[in-house]
Design an enzyme around this catalytic site. Structure first.
Site, PDB file in Angstrom:
ATOM      1  N   ASP A  98      63.112 112.403  89.009  1.00 44.44           N
ATOM      2  CA  ASP A  98      64.104 112.835  88.014  1.00 44.44           C
ATOM      3  C   ASP A  98      65.494 113.030  88.606  1.00 44.44           C
ATOM      4  OD1 ASP A  98      63.388 115.036  89.544  1.00 44.44           O
ATOM      5  OD2 ASP A  98      62.350 116.065  87.922  1.00 44.44           O
ATOM      6  N   HIS A 118      55.794 122.515  84.140  1.00 41.95           N
ATOM      7  CA  HIS A 118      56.400 121.180  84.015  1.00 41.95           C
ATOM      8  C   HIS A 118      56.161 120.336  85.264  1.00 41.95           C
ATOM      9  CE1 HIS A 118      60.623 122.518  85.639  1.00 41.95           C
ATOM     10  NE2 HIS A 118      60.034 121.808  86.559  1.00 41.95           N
ATOM     11  N   ASN A 170      56.644 126.973  84.385  1.00 44.49           N
ATOM     12  CA  ASN A 170      56.135 126.767  83.022  1.00 44.49           C
ATOM     13  C   ASN A 170      55.177 125.572  82.945  1.00 44.49           C
ATOM     14  OD1 ASN A 170      57.845 124.648  83.362  1.00 44.49           O
ATOM     15  ND2 ASN A 170      59.206 125.124  81.659  1.00 44.49           N
ATOM     16  N   GLU A 191      58.955 118.969  80.156  1.00 45.15           N
ATOM     17  CA  GLU A 191      58.878 120.368  79.775  1.00 45.15           C
ATOM     18  C   GLU A 191      57.794 120.611  78.719  1.00 45.15           C
ATOM     19  OE1 GLU A 191      60.349 122.336  81.574  1.00 45.15           O
ATOM     20  OE2 GLU A 191      62.514 122.133  81.686  1.00 45.15           O
TER      21      GLU A 191
HETATM   22  C1  GLP Z   1      62.376 121.175  89.390  1.00 47.42           C
HETATM   23  C2  GLP Z   1      61.976 119.686  89.521  1.00 47.42           C
HETATM   24  C3  GLP Z   1      60.500 119.506  89.682  1.00 47.42           C
HETATM   25  C4  GLP Z   1      59.982 120.536  90.659  1.00 47.42           C
HETATM   26  C5  GLP Z   1      60.105 121.909  90.051  1.00 47.42           C
HETATM   27  C6  GLP Z   1      59.688 123.023  90.975  1.00 47.42           C
HETATM   28  O1  GLP Z   1      62.911 121.531  88.175  1.00 47.42           O
HETATM   29  N1  GLP Z   1      62.438 118.847  88.481  1.00 47.42           N
HETATM   30  O2  GLP Z   1      60.223 118.179  90.091  1.00 47.42           O
HETATM   31  O3  GLP Z   1      58.644 120.281  90.944  1.00 47.42           O
HETATM   32  O4  GLP Z   1      61.377 122.146  89.524  1.00 47.42           O
HETATM   33  O5  GLP Z   1      60.666 123.304  91.922  1.00 47.42           O
HETATM   34  P1  GLP Z   1      60.444 124.161  93.220  1.00 47.42           P
HETATM   35  O6  GLP Z   1      59.644 123.310  94.139  1.00 47.42           O
HETATM   36  O7  GLP Z   1      61.816 124.440  93.755  1.00 47.42           O
HETATM   37  O8  GLP Z   1      59.703 125.379  92.819  1.00 47.42           O
END
Ligand code: GLP
Length: 241
Positions: free
Chosen positions: A67, A138, A136, A143
């Site tokens: 993304d 995702h 959440n 989402e």
């Molecule tokens: C972000 C990314 C995800 C990631 C998630 C968790 O929003 N788009 O791909 O897995 O949040 O992030 P973190 O690893 O910093 O907890």
């Protein structure tokens, strides 16, 4: 789903890096699906070590990132382009033409997204997809209330996601409110999936992903239907399992 419990972040990172490295050893032109966020940083550090030890070679490898924030240019320090350059690509011998990340500043979103899915298909599909998980549930930026059948598309970010990602920005106002993300359909077509989660904040999302019912409110729950998912969790994230 294969649940791999580990003691801590370091062990999680090493295990994930070993899986990616094995894939690259088995197939020199592997197609890697990559993730951003705090979670995979340790895995990228381990991969750089394995590369420096000359055990893996990135010269024929292709990568597709999950993304990108909509509205952020590649050189913005909070963009996922910048993250990938600085956490992995500049330390290994990836060819720039083999790096694929959605553009956050495209003026044709639909074309950008459909070309991305098309390119993944043409490259033979993703051999191994790394995933983190949002609090959440995702994955990528898919989402809650996600359409499981969607390919790569523009998403409106959830309030919870904007809140947790605000730690990377100077103020809440600066956090992008939308993003381009590989869709669930695209992610589910990956041959192998490795989801990483550490820390207590992820415990509930992991519980719902593994033991909950498959529903759009918990996007990661769809992974229960994939036949090769490996979830590497530390003790804190596995607390409710
Ligand atoms: C972000 C990314 C995800 C990631 C998630 C968790 O929003 N788009 O791909 O897995 O949040 O992030 P973190 O690893 O910093 O907890």
């Amino acid at each position: 789903m294969r649940i791999i419990r580990v003691d801590n972040y370091e062990e999680m990172s090493k295990k994930a890096a070993s899986m990616v490295a094995s894939q690259m050893i088995l197939k020199h032109d592997s197609v890697l699906g990559l993730a951003t966020g705090d979670t995979p940083i340790g895995m990228y550090k381990e991969l750089i070590k394995i590369y420096n030890d000359k055990e893996i070679d990135f010269s024929d490898v292709k990568t597709f990132n999950l993304d990108e924030y909509y509205g952020l240019s590649d050189d913005n320090h909070e963009s996922y382009h910048y993250y990938m350059m600085n956490n992995l690509f500049k330390y290994v011998n990836m060819k720039s033409e083999n790096i694929n990340i959605l553009s956050g500043v495209t003026d044709n979103i639909e074309e950008e997204c459909s070309n991305y899915d098309e390119k993944i298909k043409r490259s033979g599909g993703i051999d191994i997809q790394i995933l983190g998980i949002g609090v959440n549930g995702h994955i990528g930026f898919n989402e809650p209330s996600v359409n499981f059948e969607a390919g790569t598309h523009l998403v409106e970010l959830d309030k919870k996601t904007i809140e947790s990602n605000s730690r990377f920005f100077k103020s809440m106002d600066e956090v992008p409110k939308s993003a381009l993300s590989m869709g669930i359909k695209t992610i589910m077509q990956s041959k192998v999936i490795v989801l990483l989660a550490n820390g207590e904040a992820k415990a509930e999302a992991i519980y719902k992903t593994v033991k909950g019912k498959i529903c759009p409110e918990v996007p990661a729950s769809i992974l229960q239907l994939h036949n090769n998912v490996n979830i590497i969790v530390d003790e804190a994230a596995a607390k409710l399992l």
